[in-house]
Design an enzyme around this catalytic site. Structure first.
Site, PDB file in Angstrom:
ATOM      1  N   SER A  15       0.831  -1.190   0.000  1.00  0.00           N
ATOM      2  CA  SER A  15       0.000   0.000   0.000  1.00  0.00           C
ATOM      3  C   SER A  15       0.874   1.251   0.000  1.00  0.00           C
ATOM      4  O   SER A  15       1.771   1.396   0.826  1.00  0.00           O
ATOM      5  CB  SER A  15      -0.919   0.004   1.230  1.00  0.00           C
ATOM      6  OG  SER A  15      -1.708   1.158   1.257  1.00  0.00           O
ATOM      7  N   GLY A  16       0.622   2.147  -0.920  1.00  0.00           N
ATOM      8  CA  GLY A  16       1.403   3.370  -1.035  1.00  0.00           C
ATOM      9  C   GLY A  16       2.606   3.262  -1.937  1.00  0.00           C
ATOM     10  O   GLY A  16       3.408   4.202  -2.019  1.00  0.00           O
TER      11      GLY A  16
ATOM     12  N   ASN B  38      -0.782   5.994   2.629  1.00  0.00           N
ATOM     13  CA  ASN B  38      -0.975   6.493   1.267  1.00  0.00           C
ATOM     14  C   ASN B  38      -2.050   7.569   1.278  1.00  0.00           C
ATOM     15  O   ASN B  38      -3.100   7.399   1.899  1.00  0.00           O
ATOM     16  CB  ASN B  38      -1.386   5.339   0.339  1.00  0.00           C
ATOM     17  CG  ASN B  38      -1.388   5.743  -1.118  1.00  0.00           C
ATOM     18  OD1 ASN B  38      -1.010   6.861  -1.466  1.00  0.00           O
ATOM     19  ND2 ASN B  38      -1.810   4.835  -1.976  1.00  0.00           N
TER      20      ASN B  38
ATOM     21  N   GLU C  42      -1.456  -5.439   3.289  1.00  0.00           N
ATOM     22  CA  GLU C  42      -1.698  -4.495   4.380  1.00  0.00           C
ATOM     23  C   GLU C  42      -1.476  -5.174   5.730  1.00  0.00           C
ATOM     24  O   GLU C  42      -1.851  -6.344   5.923  1.00  0.00           O
ATOM     25  CB  GLU C  42      -3.123  -3.940   4.329  1.00  0.00           C
ATOM     26  CG  GLU C  42      -3.390  -3.038   3.123  1.00  0.00           C
ATOM     27  CD  GLU C  42      -4.767  -2.409   3.159  1.00  0.00           C
ATOM     28  OE1 GLU C  42      -5.029  -1.512   2.331  1.00  0.00           O
ATOM     29  OE2 GLU C  42      -5.579  -2.802   4.020  1.00  0.00           O
TER      30      GLU C  42
ATOM     31  N   SER D 188      -5.049   6.030  -1.561  1.00  0.00           N
ATOM     32  CA  SER D 188      -5.089   4.566  -1.544  1.00  0.00           C
ATOM     33  C   SER D 188      -6.383   4.056  -2.172  1.00  0.00           C
ATOM     34  O   SER D 188      -7.482   4.507  -1.840  1.00  0.00           O
ATOM     35  CB  SER D 188      -4.985   4.055  -0.107  1.00  0.00           C
ATOM     36  OG  SER D 188      -5.095   2.654  -0.056  1.00  0.00           O
ATOM     37  N   SER D 189      -6.253   3.106  -3.080  1.00  0.00           N
ATOM     38  CA  SER D 189      -7.432   2.483  -3.694  1.00  0.00           C
ATOM     39  C   SER D 189      -8.026   1.501  -2.698  1.00  0.00           C
ATOM     40  O   SER D 189      -7.376   0.524  -2.313  1.00  0.00           O
ATOM     41  CB  SER D 189      -7.045   1.759  -4.988  1.00  0.00           C
ATOM     42  OG  SER D 189      -6.558   2.660  -5.945  1.00  0.00           O
TER      43      SER D 189
ATOM     44  N   THR E 137      -1.649   2.787  -8.340  1.00  0.00           N
ATOM     45  CA  THR E 137      -2.681   3.533  -9.068  1.00  0.00           C
ATOM     46  C   THR E 137      -2.057   4.459 -10.107  1.00  0.00           C
ATOM     47  O   THR E 137      -2.523   4.532 -11.252  1.00  0.00           O
ATOM     48  CB  THR E 137      -3.528   4.338  -8.077  1.00  0.00           C
ATOM     49  OG1 THR E 137      -4.132   3.445  -7.131  1.00  0.00           O
ATOM     50  CG2 THR E 137      -4.616   5.106  -8.803  1.00  0.00           C
TER      51      THR E 137
ATOM     52  N   GLY F 163      -2.796  -3.522  -2.257  1.00  0.00           N
ATOM     53  CA  GLY F 163      -1.565  -4.193  -1.877  1.00  0.00           C
ATOM     54  C   GLY F 163      -1.658  -4.823  -0.499  1.00  0.00           C
ATOM     55  O   GLY F 163      -2.660  -4.709   0.216  1.00  0.00           O
TER      56      GLY F 163
END
Length: 924
Positions: free
Chosen positions: A71-72, A142, A397, A145-146, A76, A395
């Site tokens: 994540s981050g 992030n 986590e 973040s999606s 994206t 991603g």
């Protein structure tokens, strides 16, 4: 970046190093791989498809690009760059062949509307803006973040033109809609609507958000330690960069994207109206009546709250209907409908479920509307030939508190990692063994046991959770975690639970990326994701049309059909009776969130398995997202956990490029004439004449099937020829270095003048010729080529060299063909000019002769002597005049006369007649 995105070498070719990995290189490799697959499919005839022993599935025209990372890490943004690159490639393709001469209009959308102001590339790119506003949020790692996964399928034509796209979404995080921790935020659209300058003053007044900010609503403020919304989440991110604070600018981009997608202003305002209604709905409070009734405590909505009136107005419902929907529940027991009052805690969860269900329905409607705008309705020759799939999914986590959402997200990453291992390690090494390729097997860490721990039938965590949910109210989170301890602790080494964790209802899983501890509180409720039946009835009776459309989506999800693509804004509003019939569904037959996500993940993996995958691994240089700061420990951990180090070992030792025998000959057979085919004995197929028509590609002449050579032998001959040429090129490069050194010495010692050179009768220096192609047998494995049982395997460096030479050969041949065509066209123009010149010359000659005849006619009116003198003069100059001139002179006689041709010798003839005017010719 990792995958088949290696860059191309320079024109010298053999020892050129590839450029560093780049996301554009991966996108370019996927696009070219798709075009190569389509080219192979076009060159095969129907007879070949019937007689081929090798399945056509070995050659994939469909490609996929899997973007993964923590994540981050930038997944994206990377996906956005890939889409921009593919859209730019599509724009370079000539689209004149897509439409008829009388039908040159943009493709019509499925909803019947036409978007003439934007191309399909623009609509596909603008779809990201809409989905990010409604599906992305700030987290501790992030700023953008999606909170959902998406698989974007870009469909291309045979010529490589982008024809349309479709988007599939996975597991929107609903819990973030109503609650989030300090330093985080809910979805961007709530802050964009509330930002000053985003909406006009009149719209803000109509939506009851004038003089308000994010701190005035419960769902836009962070959750405090005591469970109440008290702390603002506006500027408490722990990240260094915060590029998502200009919400007014982001809202303007959102409105632009909606306009490109064809959403009218009225439709946009209806969406923002519901968003503002949910903001006010989150502020409502409850009051306890403390009535001692048979059905429990009773509570009701606070009528004096300032947000109650705006919520009722924006949602188009009455106070009685809303109060009944959130404070009472009804369920079917046997054949009787039972109603029960809820206490305050249960009513708060009912309000949150209402908000989550409404927002999730808005997101689903927007996804369907985006798909209807970018899909394109092409049929027949306009149909798509292949696609490139882009996977941008959450991603791995690991937070201080990990719940059901993190388990599903990490399960998805485990599944994709297993697919990566299967493609890179298992299938690669199994295929090398099956084909008889010289290969040293590499050991790798397999995570199949983790997948079995999570989704194994009758023994996995998700299956145990589904079984507990089917039992209804008899089970809760405590009974679920007890069943997990009993079945999973002894069956898997990846599962951990000590005494302290058991007392708190927690357990740990040793994932491929590290150990993660999960808290089972709320697992049952989140897995059921039950929306009260009263909520769908409440929205079905709303005075707002868009709210009634949300009731359709809610009812379909309650019915177990969450992927209803027909849920569009243009549907007629439902009736409350139909909603009520759909709502009654047994908990045993209802699909849970975990089960539904597992099914979507299996379908996704099957789609990826039917394509040629490319991988992009996004790495975080540091946890604070600070620029120019590289933490090697964090990067190495990501490389090790993601299996990148083992993948590099396989990529260096493996053969990433492979072709079937027929495909290899069809693609690289054009090199035979260039690489001295006569000496090797390889005879390429003779092409037919170029046909000017719909298909202007020279077709290879196919010999009868019984006389056609063996594809394997034909391929082996071509491979040996290419291998000899590669060895020759390497020797040439080695000799070139020595010859350059000798040239420098020769220039200093042997510098003779031309006169002294010929005076001394010295022989001219021998010209430096490139060495001939080696005729001795060459071991093809040394040049990076191996021939298996059904395929040819190539190293990436060897493949790049052959592709470069093939491109040069095609370019030279195309130049020759173009020169011949230009010569033909120039000759046609020259002949036309020559014929026109001759016609002009004859016209000028006739005019000159007519002038002379006119002069003779004027002379006939003079004296006889003058006339004879003119005739004598004319006869004297007979030698320089043509017979046609003499014929026209005969027309000056006053009377028509008969004459005959008389030979005068030496092949010459004269006319003899009875008229006196011809007496002068008789002397000739």
């Amino acid at each position: 970046a990792n995958g088949n995105g290696n860059g191309r070498g320079d024109e010298k070719g053999m020892t050129a190093t590839a450029p560093p990995p780049h996301v554009f290189g991966v996108a370019d490799a996927a696009y070219r791989g798709m075009m190569r697959g389509l080219d192979f499919v076009r060159t095969r005839t129907e007879q070949d498809k019937k007689q081929d022993d090798v399945s056509s599935a070995d050659v994939f025209a469909n490609q996929s690009i899997l973007v993964s990372g923590e994540s981050g890490a930038g997944k994206t943004v990377t996906t956005r760059y890939i889409m921009q690159y593919l859209a730019a490639l599509s724009k370079k393709v000539d689209d004149s062949h897509l439409y008829h001469q009388n039908d040159r209009h943009p493709p019509q959308l499925l909803d019947g509307s036409k978007n003439n102001q934007s191309s399909i590339e623009q609509r596909v790119l603008q779809s990201n803006t809409i989905l990010e506003s409604f599906g992305n949020a700030r987290t501790l790692r992030n700023d953008n973040s999606s909170r959902f996964g998406k698989f974007i399928e870009l469909r291309f034509s045979e010529r490589g033109r982008l024809m349309g796209a479709s988007i599939d979404t996975y597991l929107l995080e609903k819990a973030r809609i109503v609650s989030h921790t300090c330093g985080e935020r809910t979805y961007h659209v709530f802050y964009q609507v509330l930002a000053k300058g985003s909406l006009s003053a009149a719209d803000r007044k109509n939506f009851f958000i004038h003089n308000t900010s994010a701190e005035d609503f419960a769902i836009t403020t962070a959750m405090a330690a005591d469970g109440k919304h008290k702390q603002s989440s506006g500027n408490q991110s722990q990240l260094c960069q915060s590029g998502f604070d200009d919400h007014a600018k982001m809202f303007g981009e959102l409105r632009t994207a909606m306009n490109v997608m064809g959403l009218t202003r009225q439709e946009q305002m209806e969406i923002f109206r519901v968003v503002c209604g949910l903001l006010h709905l989150s502020n409502l409070t409850l009051e306890d009546a403390f009535l001692d009734a048979n059905d429990g405590e009773e509570c009701y909505l606070n009528k004096n709250h300032s947000s109650l009136g705006p919520a009722l107005t924006l949602l188009g419902v009455s106070y009685e209907a809303l109060n009944t929907a959130v404070t009472r529940v009804q369920f079917k027991a046997v054949d009787e409908l039972v109603k029960k009052h809820l206490n305050s805690a249960q009513a708060v969860r009912a309000v949150q479920a209402l908000i989550k269900g409404a927002y999730d329905s808005i997101f689903s409607l927007l996804v369907n509307r985006v798909n209807s705008s970018i899909v394109g309705s092409f049929e027949g020759r306009h149909s798509t030939a292949a696609f490139i799939g882009l996977l941008d999914i959450f991603g791995f986590e690991s937070f201080d508190k990990n719940s059901f959402e993190q388990l599903c997200i990490n399960y998805c990453n485990e599944s994709l990692q297993q697919q990566f291992n299967r493609f890179v390690f298992k299938l690669e090494q199994q295929e090398y063994k099956r084909e008889g390729i010289n290969w040293e097997f590499i050991e790798f860490a397999d995570n199949q046991d983790i997948l079995d721990l999570i989704d194994k039938k009758h023994g996995g965590i998700l299956t145990i959770l589904d079984e507990q949910c089917m039992l209804g109210m008899r089970c809760n989170d405590r009974t679920f975690v007890s069943a997990v301890y009993d079945k999973c602790k002894s069956s898997s080494d990846r599962f951990q639970a000590n005494t302290k964790q058991k007392a708190q209802g927690k357990f740990s899983i040793r994932h491929y990326a590290g150990i993660v501890e999960y808290d089972t509180a709320g697992f049952m409720e989140k897995n059921k994701d039950e929306i009260p039946m009263e909520a769908s009835e409440l929205f079905a009776n709303s005075s707002c049309d868009f709210i009634r459309h949300l009731a359709i989506v809610i009812a379909s999800k309650m019915h177990g059909n969450s992927n209803d693509n027909n849920n569009t804004v243009d549907k007629p509003p439902p009736q409350s009776s139909s909603i009520k019939r759909r709502a009654f569904k047994s908990s045993i037959s209802r699909v849970s969130v975990g089960g539904q996500f597992a099914c979507q993940l299996q379908k996704l993996r099957r789609r990826i398995d039917e394509t040629h995958p490319h991988y992009v691994r996004c790495l975080k240089p540091n946890d604070q997202l600070r620029p120019d700061r590289f933490d090697p420990n964090i990067v190495v951990d990501q490389l090790r956990c993601g299996g990148i180090l083992e993948a590099i070992r396989v990529s260096r030792a493996g053969f990433p490029q492979r072709y079937t025998f027929e495909h290899f000959v069809a693609r690289f057979g054009v090199l035979s004439s260039t690489l001295n085919a006569a000496s090797s004995g390889y005879q390429p197929c003779r092409p037919q004449r170029i046909k000017l028509g719909p298909i202007n590609t020279p077709l290879k002449q196919k010999a009868p099937l019984k006389y056609r050579p063996d594809p394997k032998k034909e391929c082996e001959t071509l491979v040996k020829l290419i291998a000899r040429w590669i060895v020759t090129e390497r020797e040439k490069q080695t000799q070139g270095i020595l010859e350059d050194e000798e040239d420098e010495e020769t220039c200093q010692t042997d510098s003779l003048s031309p006169r002294s050179f010929w005076k001394n009768h010295q022989s001219p220096p021998k010209s430096k010729k490139s060495p001939k192609i080696i005729q001795t047998p060459v071991e093809v494995s040394k040049v990076g080529i191996q021939v298996g049982a059904t395929k040819v395997f190539l190293l990436q460096e060897t493949f790049d060299t052959i592709e470069r030479v093939r491109g040069q050969v095609l370019s030279v041949n195309a130049t020759k063909i173009a020169s011949l065509i230009r010569m033909f066209l120039s000759r046609v123009r020259y002949l036309a000019m020559l014929r026109a010149f001759r016609r002009d010359g004859k016209t000028k000659t006739r005019r000159r002769l007519a002038d002379e005849i006119e002069m003779l006619r004027s002379a006939s009116d003079t004296k006889e002597n003058d006339c004879n003198r003119s005739v004598n003069t004319f006869v004297g100059s007979y030698e320089s005049k043509s017979f046609s001139h003499l014929e026209k002179m005969s027309s000056n006689c006053s009377e028509p006369q008969e004459f005959q041709w008389v030979s005068v010798g030496h092949g010459r003839f004269v006319k003899r007649g009875q008229s006196a005017c011809f007496d002068n010719f008789q002397a000739l």
